[in-house]
Motif scaffolding. Structure first.
Motif: not given
Length: 151
Positions: A14-20, A33-34
């Motif tokens: 989820x944190x990876x998706x938030x970074x993207x 998302x984060x």
């Protein structure tokens, strides 16, 4: 141990998706998302996941839920039977009509002894024939309604 690992992996993804998403200049969505991705780790750290997994995998807990469901069904069944009362619709209507016959009039201090039949007028003849228009007030429609109902 497995639940904690899964929750950590979900949070990291989820944190990876938030970074993207933040890289694409959608900061409000990335922040949301984060926030969602931090919930599983928070649940693991507070011990909620261990508590829930302890409840889910114990047969005695499921038997307890089953007993609660049976108790609820018994309560609802007795309530439905109690409402039904074992009487027929005609008996209930007759009881309701009998209770309405003995009702107290709004201005009366005791129930009337009549059975809903009109009572003969016992006033003096002069008072009975006096028109409302003679007294200065026009209550002819009200008087007609009262006469129609035998009052």
């Amino acid at each position: 141990m497995l639940a904690e690992t899964i929750c950590s992996a979900v949070s990291a993804a989820g944190l990876g998706i938030a970074a993207i998403t933040a890289y694409r200049k959608r900061f409000l969505t990335a922040t949301r998302i984060a926030a969602y991705s931090l919930v599983p780790v928070g649940l693991v750290m507070t011990g909620v996941v261990a508590w829930v997994s302890g409840i889910v995998f114990k047969p005695s807990v499921w038997i307890g839920f089953g007993l609660l469901a049976v108790a609820w069904l018994l309560f609802m069944t007795t309530r439905a039977v109690e409402r039904r009362g074992g009487t027929t619709r005609k008996e209930r209507r007759a009881a309701r009509a009998a209770s309405q016959d003995t009702a107290v009039a709004p201005g009366a201090s005791s129930p009337s002894l009549t059975s809903g039949k009109p009572v003969p007028d016992t006033r003096p003849q002069g008072a009975a024939k006096k028109k409302p228009a003679e007294s200065g007030d026009d209550f002819s429609d009200i008087e007609a309604i009262l006469k129609k109902h035998g009052i």
